[in-house]
Scaffold this active site. Structure first.
Site: not given
Ligand code: TEU
Ligand code: CA
Length: 527
Positions: A96, A190, A244, A313-314
């Site tokens: 990442d 990211d 992403e 993971h989100d």
């Molecule tokens: O995620 C970006 C993102 O768009 C998330 O905030 C998303 O909107 C949210 O998690 C949906 O519930 C990335 C990473 O994947 C995330 O884990 C991080 O928290 C975020 O960036 C900040 O680095």
């Protein structure tokens, strides 16, 4: 075809994958001990969520040092050992790359705090007044230190880097070079389409993310990606970058991955993850397969190559979201797997998805560890949303649903100690050990599908054509060199009439019935 097009990606969220020393936190030695398992799935590429030094306010997405390993996860020697063992097994690793922000614990930020003349001050965005921007985790995006505010689009401990400072760009190049020289294959970048801010002026008022027009898909953002390609990635024979890209539409995605621009190989889009989002009825959300089919089709038709995923993971667990974990867990998880592995693009599997892990069984909001969940909770209270509704919404949407520890066996498979996040009680029945020996398991179905896909030029290279999307049944075809494969997936629990004479090569039911599609039945037919 490139390796990343032929291959399958498996995402590891290190904190929740495998604990080797009983402290309840997954670690690098744990990952090393499970690499054969990952290899056996038929995976080619591992995407490793952040393992860098971090205070873990956002579980590593708040980096405190890009050149150090989080001691909870192990040492740089462990990381080298992981890269070496992966290499020996023929597995590539992408890491990442989090460059929109650093942790406020990063020494650059600590230097920046020392004063306005400090050379690191300009690594971040400072202003004497807040603007009206809204953050990704809800609430304001400015935090005051002394007489100035710094920008943070995410948590207040994640300060946005100033990518209009050439020194910051140089730092990014150095970080990438360091890790590529260690032998990794590339990066999952990211929030890579919001890294460059055109201005810090007030934004047009929006329901969420006011200010977005000042930093989403800016022209300079594209140029930065091209520069990183030219100056870093091009020095290596073969790399893979997947971005992403939040709130991206199909045109923007095409720009980012267009071969003559050399920015990213692949983009992670979100539209299909929004099909069950909150609509006009307060927090009442109904998932409609039709919307999912339409969105998948739209992206299949628009892009030459898609990043295929239902989980990360989100996101809450796909079987809990788009399937029926209570009554048809096996059938619906296998149906989703069938779609994931037969569309055109690179399939991404998130740890635990392959055994049909479900959302966590959280009973109280205190059990959540995720910063986003807590921020939304605070915001919800401020907006006077009734507690019962807020709870219901957070149990359903919290990112921690995907972060519960990997269920290796019925007992101490993840850790011999106490896990950092509540383990799901259904590990007694849903776990790897059991899945491995059960021929009918979701895990063995994934393995069959992966092997089938890899051996099939139609599925790896073929075109996509939608046949029908009526009544929650998704029918599409892939074709290559006059050969065709038809996929028929019932995306709901309702039985549907159908008329099929040819037996499927793969299906999620053990017997064949050409007249009715049973709940969540999915068929792969060579036509
Ligand atoms: O995620 C970006 C993102 O768009 C998330 O905030 C998303 O909107 C949210 O998690 C949906 O519930 C990335 C990473 O994947 C995330 O884990 C991080 O928290 C975020 O960036 C900040 O680095
Ligand atoms: Ca550990």
């Amino acid at each position: 075809m490139k390796l990343w097009q032929k291959g399958i990606v498996y995402q590891i969220y290190p904190r929740s994958f495998k604990d080797s020393n009983g402290d309840g936190i997954g670690d690098l030695k744990g990952i090393i001990s499970k690499l054969e398992y990952v290899k056996d799935l038929g995976v080619d590429i591992i995407w490793l969520s952040p393992v860098y030094l971090s205070p873990n306010n956002d579980n590593g997405y708040d980096v405190a040092d890009y050149y150090k390993i989080n001691p909870e996860f192990g040492t740089m020697d462990d990381m080298d050992a992981l890269i070496n063992k992966a290499d020996a097994l023929g597995l590539k690793i992408i890491m990442d790359l989090v460059i929109n922000h650093t942790s406020t614990e990063h020494w650059w930020f600590k230097e920046a705090l020392k004063g306005k003349d400090n050379p690191y001050r300009n690594y971040y965005h400072w202003r004497s007044k807040k603007n009206n921007w809204g953050g990704f985790f809800g609430g304001t995006t400015w935090e005051k230190v002394g007489d100035e505010y710094y920008l943070h689009l995410f948590d207040k401990t994640q300060a946005d880097l100033n990518l209009s400072n050439p020194k910051v760009i140089q730092e990014v190049k150095d970080i990438m070079t360091f890790w590529l020289n260690k032998g990794i294959y590339g990066f999952r970048c990211d929030v890579i389409n919001i890294i460059y801010k055109n201005s810090l002026e007030n934004g047009k008022r929006r329901l969420v993310l006011t200010g977005l027009e000042h930093y989403h898909s800016t022209k300079r953002n594209h140029e930065i990606l091209q520069e990183l390609h030219r100056d870093v990635l091009d020095n290596y024979p073969e790399t893979f970058t997947v971005g992403e890209t939040v709130l991206v539409n199909t045109e923007q995605a095409l720009d980012l991955m267009s071969p003559d621009r050399d920015e990213l190989d692949l983009v992670i889009s979100f539209e299909h993850m929004e099909v069950d989002h909150i609509n006009n009825k307060w927090f009442k959300v109904k998932y409609k397969p039709k919307k999912m089919m339409k969105t998948l089709t739209k992206w299949q038709e628009a892009l030459p190559w898609n990043c295929l995923y239902f989980e990360n993971h989100d996101q809450p667990r796909s079987v809990s979201r788009f399937g029926c974990p209570e009554k048809y867990r096996l059938e619906s998880a296998k149906m989703l797997a069938t779609i994931l592995l037969t569309l055109r693009g690179t399939p991404f599997i998130y740890q635990g998805q392959e055994i049909g892990m479900t959302n966590g069984d959280f009973k109280s909001l205190d059990e959540f560890m995720d910063t986003e969940t807590h921020n939304i909770e605070k915001l919800g209270r401020k907006l006077l949303i009734p507690r019962a509704i807020l709870r219901k919404m957070l149990f359903r949407t919290s990112r921690d649903n995907a972060r519960t520890p990997m269920q290796w066996n019925a007992t101490t498979g993840f850790t011999t100690g106490t896990a950092w996040l509540k383990e799901n009680q259904n590990k007694t029945t849903i776990n790897v050990e059991r899945s491995l020996t059960d021929d009918n398991s979701i895990l063995n179905f994934y393995k069959r599908l992966i092997a089938f896909r890899k051996a099939s030029p139609v599925l790896t290279k073929g075109d996509f054509r939608v046949v029908n999307m009526k009544k929650d049944v998704y029918i599409y075809e892939r074709s290559f060199n006059k050969k065709r494969i038809r996929i028929i997936a019932n995306m709901s629990h309702k039985e549907r009439k159908i008329n099929i004479t040819k037996k499927p090569v793969i299906s999620n039911y053990n017997d064949f019935n050409g007249k009715v599609l049973r709940p969540y039945e999915a068929l792969i037919i060579e036509v």
